[in-house]
Scaffold this motif. Structure first.
Motif, PDB file in Angstrom:
ATOM      1  N   PHE A  56      -4.132   9.898 132.633  1.00 36.89           N
ATOM      2  CA  PHE A  56      -3.090  10.855 132.984  1.00 36.89           C
ATOM      3  C   PHE A  56      -1.722  10.197 132.921  1.00 36.89           C
ATOM      4  O   PHE A  56      -1.590   8.986 133.000  1.00 36.89           O
ATOM      5  CB  PHE A  56      -3.339  11.512 134.349  1.00 36.89           C
ATOM      6  N   GLY A  57      -0.718  11.056 132.708  1.00 42.77           N
ATOM      7  CA  GLY A  57       0.642  10.555 132.610  1.00 42.77           C
ATOM      8  C   GLY A  57       1.489  11.455 131.742  1.00 42.77           C
ATOM      9  O   GLY A  57       1.316  12.670 131.732  1.00 42.77           O
ATOM     10  N   SER A  58       2.399  10.824 130.994  1.00 42.26           N
ATOM     11  CA  SER A  58       3.322  11.612 130.172  1.00 42.26           C
ATOM     12  C   SER A  58       2.559  12.355 129.079  1.00 42.26           C
ATOM     13  O   SER A  58       1.534  11.890 128.578  1.00 42.26           O
ATOM     14  CB  SER A  58       4.389  10.718 129.555  1.00 42.26           C
ATOM     15  N   LYS A  59       3.084  13.517 128.742  1.00 41.00           N
ATOM     16  CA  LYS A  59       2.433  14.372 127.744  1.00 41.00           C
ATOM     17  C   LYS A  59       2.252  13.641 126.418  1.00 41.00           C
ATOM     18  O   LYS A  59       1.194  13.729 125.795  1.00 41.00           O
ATOM     19  CB  LYS A  59       3.266  15.645 127.551  1.00 41.00           C
ATOM     20  N   SER A  60       3.276  12.895 125.979  1.00 45.19           N
ATOM     21  CA  SER A  60       3.169  12.196 124.693  1.00 45.19           C
ATOM     22  C   SER A  60       2.084  11.115 124.720  1.00 45.19           C
ATOM     23  O   SER A  60       1.369  10.932 123.737  1.00 45.19           O
ATOM     24  CB  SER A  60       4.517  11.604 124.273  1.00 45.19           C
ATOM     25  N   CYS A  61       1.945  10.424 125.830  1.00 44.17           N
ATOM     26  CA  CYS A  61       0.886   9.408 125.937  1.00 44.17           C
ATOM     27  C   CYS A  61      -0.494  10.053 125.892  1.00 44.17           C
ATOM     28  O   CYS A  61      -1.409   9.546 125.232  1.00 44.17           O
ATOM     29  CB  CYS A  61       1.044   8.596 127.218  1.00 44.17           C
ATOM     30  N   ILE A  62      -0.652  11.171 126.568  1.00 43.34           N
ATOM     31  CA  ILE A  62      -1.935  11.878 126.557  1.00 43.34           C
ATOM     32  C   ILE A  62      -2.233  12.401 125.164  1.00 43.34           C
ATOM     33  O   ILE A  62      -3.383  12.374 124.711  1.00 43.34           O
ATOM     34  CB  ILE A  62      -1.954  13.000 127.613  1.00 43.34           C
ATOM     35  N   GLU A  63      -1.217  12.828 124.436  1.00 42.79           N
ATOM     36  CA  GLU A  63      -1.418  13.279 123.056  1.00 42.79           C
ATOM     37  C   GLU A  63      -1.941  12.143 122.185  1.00 42.79           C
ATOM     38  O   GLU A  63      -2.785  12.351 121.315  1.00 42.79           O
ATOM     39  CB  GLU A  63      -0.133  13.866 122.482  1.00 42.79           C
ATOM     40  N   VAL A  64      -1.445  10.928 122.400  1.00 39.93           N
ATOM     41  CA  VAL A  64      -1.955   9.776 121.646  1.00 39.93           C
ATOM     42  C   VAL A  64      -3.430   9.571 121.952  1.00 39.93           C
ATOM     43  O   VAL A  64      -4.246   9.373 121.041  1.00 39.93           O
ATOM     44  CB  VAL A  64      -1.134   8.497 121.944  1.00 39.93           C
ATOM     45  N   LYS A  66      -5.570  11.769 122.908  1.00 38.94           N
ATOM     46  CA  LYS A  66      -6.304  12.867 122.257  1.00 38.94           C
ATOM     47  C   LYS A  66      -6.407  12.647 120.752  1.00 38.94           C
ATOM     48  O   LYS A  66      -7.440  12.933 120.147  1.00 38.94           O
ATOM     49  CB  LYS A  66      -5.633  14.207 122.543  1.00 38.94           C
ATOM     50  N   LYS A  67      -5.348  12.142 120.135  1.00 35.69           N
ATOM     51  CA  LYS A  67      -5.367  11.888 118.685  1.00 35.69           C
ATOM     52  C   LYS A  67      -6.358  10.778 118.345  1.00 35.69           C
ATOM     53  O   LYS A  67      -7.030  10.844 117.312  1.00 35.69           O
ATOM     54  CB  LYS A  67      -3.980  11.518 118.175  1.00 35.69           C
ATOM     55  N   ILE A  68      -6.426   9.747 119.190  1.00 37.45           N
ATOM     56  CA  ILE A  68      -7.436   8.701 118.966  1.00 37.45           C
ATOM     57  C   ILE A  68      -8.818   9.345 119.035  1.00 37.45           C
ATOM     58  O   ILE A  68      -9.679   9.074 118.203  1.00 37.45           O
ATOM     59  CB  ILE A  68      -7.278   7.549 119.971  1.00 37.45           C
ATOM     60  N   GLY A  69      -9.027  10.203 120.014  1.00 37.15           N
ATOM     61  CA  GLY A  69     -10.207  11.060 120.070  1.00 37.15           C
ATOM     62  C   GLY A  69     -11.544  10.386 120.310  1.00 37.15           C
ATOM     63  O   GLY A  69     -12.572  10.937 119.944  1.00 37.15           O
ATOM     64  N   LYS A  70     -11.526   9.234 120.934  1.00 36.52           N
ATOM     65  CA  LYS A  70     -12.785   8.534 121.204  1.00 36.52           C
ATOM     66  C   LYS A  70     -13.017   8.482 122.710  1.00 36.52           C
ATOM     67  O   LYS A  70     -12.213   7.928 123.449  1.00 36.52           O
ATOM     68  CB  LYS A  70     -12.745   7.125 120.623  1.00 36.52           C
ATOM     69  N   SER A  71     -14.134   9.040 123.130  1.00 36.86           N
ATOM     70  CA  SER A  71     -14.429   9.073 124.562  1.00 36.86           C
ATOM     71  C   SER A  71     -14.959   7.743 125.079  1.00 36.86           C
ATOM     72  O   SER A  71     -14.907   7.469 126.266  1.00 36.86           O
ATOM     73  CB  SER A  71     -15.430  10.182 124.871  1.00 36.86           C
ATOM     74  N   ASN A  72     -15.460   6.912 124.186  1.00 36.98           N
ATOM     75  CA  ASN A  72     -16.028   5.627 124.578  1.00 36.98           C
ATOM     76  C   ASN A  72     -15.045   4.514 124.210  1.00 36.98           C
ATOM     77  O   ASN A  72     -14.786   4.279 123.024  1.00 36.98           O
ATOM     78  CB  ASN A  72     -17.369   5.431 123.869  1.00 36.98           C
ATOM     79  N   LEU A  73     -14.517   3.820 125.200  1.00 37.81           N
ATOM     80  CA  LEU A  73     -13.527   2.773 124.955  1.00 37.81           C
ATOM     81  C   LEU A  73     -14.071   1.638 124.090  1.00 37.81           C
ATOM     82  O   LEU A  73     -13.317   0.984 123.376  1.00 37.81           O
ATOM     83  CB  LEU A  73     -13.002   2.207 126.277  1.00 37.81           C
ATOM     84  N   SER A  74     -15.375   1.426 124.127  1.00 32.03           N
ATOM     85  CA  SER A  74     -15.960   0.341 123.327  1.00 32.03           C
ATOM     86  C   SER A  74     -15.965   0.676 121.834  1.00 32.03           C
ATOM     87  O   SER A  74     -16.206  -0.200 121.008  1.00 32.03           O
ATOM     88  CB  SER A  74     -17.380   0.016 123.799  1.00 32.03           C
ATOM     89  N   ARG A  75     -15.666   1.919 121.492  1.00 31.40           N
ATOM     90  CA  ARG A  75     -15.603   2.320 120.078  1.00 31.40           C
ATOM     91  C   ARG A  75     -14.190   2.273 119.511  1.00 31.40           C
ATOM     92  O   ARG A  75     -13.982   2.609 118.346  1.00 31.40           O
ATOM     93  CB  ARG A  75     -16.191   3.716 119.908  1.00 31.40           C
ATOM     94  N   TYR A  76     -13.237   1.866 120.319  1.00 32.20           N
ATOM     95  CA  TYR A  76     -11.861   1.739 119.841  1.00 32.20           C
ATOM     96  C   TYR A  76     -11.770   0.612 118.817  1.00 32.20           C
ATOM     97  O   TYR A  76     -12.411  -0.429 118.969  1.00 32.20           O
ATOM     98  CB  TYR A  76     -10.914   1.417 120.996  1.00 32.20           C
ATOM     99  N   THR A  77     -10.989   0.824 117.789  1.00 32.25           N
ATOM    100  CA  THR A  77     -10.711  -0.252 116.841  1.00 32.25           C
ATOM    101  C   THR A  77      -9.794  -1.265 117.524  1.00 32.25           C
ATOM    102  O   THR A  77      -9.246  -0.990 118.603  1.00 32.25           O
ATOM    103  CB  THR A  77      -9.992   0.287 115.588  1.00 32.25           C
ATOM    104  N   ALA A  78      -9.609  -2.394 116.884  1.00 30.68           N
ATOM    105  CA  ALA A  78      -8.706  -3.411 117.436  1.00 30.68           C
ATOM    106  C   ALA A  78      -7.310  -2.836 117.629  1.00 30.68           C
ATOM    107  O   ALA A  78      -6.651  -3.082 118.649  1.00 30.68           O
ATOM    108  CB  ALA A  78      -8.663  -4.630 116.518  1.00 30.68           C
ATOM    109  N   GLU A  79      -6.872  -2.057 116.685  1.00 27.43           N
ATOM    110  CA  GLU A  79      -5.535  -1.472 116.751  1.00 27.43           C
ATOM    111  C   GLU A  79      -5.432  -0.427 117.870  1.00 27.43           C
ATOM    112  O   GLU A  79      -4.444  -0.399 118.613  1.00 27.43           O
ATOM    113  CB  GLU A  79      -5.151  -0.852 115.398  1.00 27.43           C
TER     114      GLU A  79
END
Length: 111
Positions: A56-64, A66-79
């Motif tokens: 939670f927080g600023s709308k623009s941060c939450i949009e980011v 949502k755009k990443i769109g991965k519910s599992n943090l372990s599936r995040y790319t390095a970037e």
């Protein structure tokens, strides 16, 4: 829930733009209602142990998030992991070191 309330305080005072808070299912409705009553943007993902990650927080941060769109943090790319860490306010130098380690492990897997 004291930490959650403190996180809201930090957001409202401009100390943080994005918060990641993990909660149990019993607190889900309370958290949703509190964020909605304060007009704070959020995104909730259920995690494998039955708990929830609440961004939670600023709308623009939450949009980011949502755009990443991965519910599992372990599936995040390095970037994506690097971006998230910076957005959450983690130490920049440590995030750079974490990114380098992440990429070195990636390179080992592909070589």
């Amino acid at each position: 829930m004291e930490v959650f309330i403190h996180h809201i305080y930090e957001f409202e005072k401009g100390i943080r733009n994005l918060i990641l808070h993990t909660i149990s299912p019993k607190h889900l409705e309370f958290v949703k209602k509190r964020l909605e009553s304060k007009g704070i943007s959020y995104k909730i993902y259920e995690i494998s142990n039955g708990n929830y990650n609440v961004f939670f927080g600023s709308k623009s941060c939450i949009e980011v998030i949502k755009k990443i769109g991965k519910s599992n943090l372990s599936r995040y790319t390095a970037e994506e992991d690097f971006i998230l860490g910076i957005m959450l306010g983690y130490d920049r130098k440590k995030q750079c070191e974490r990114y380098i380690q992440f990429k070195e492990k990636e390179n080992l897997k592909t070589s």
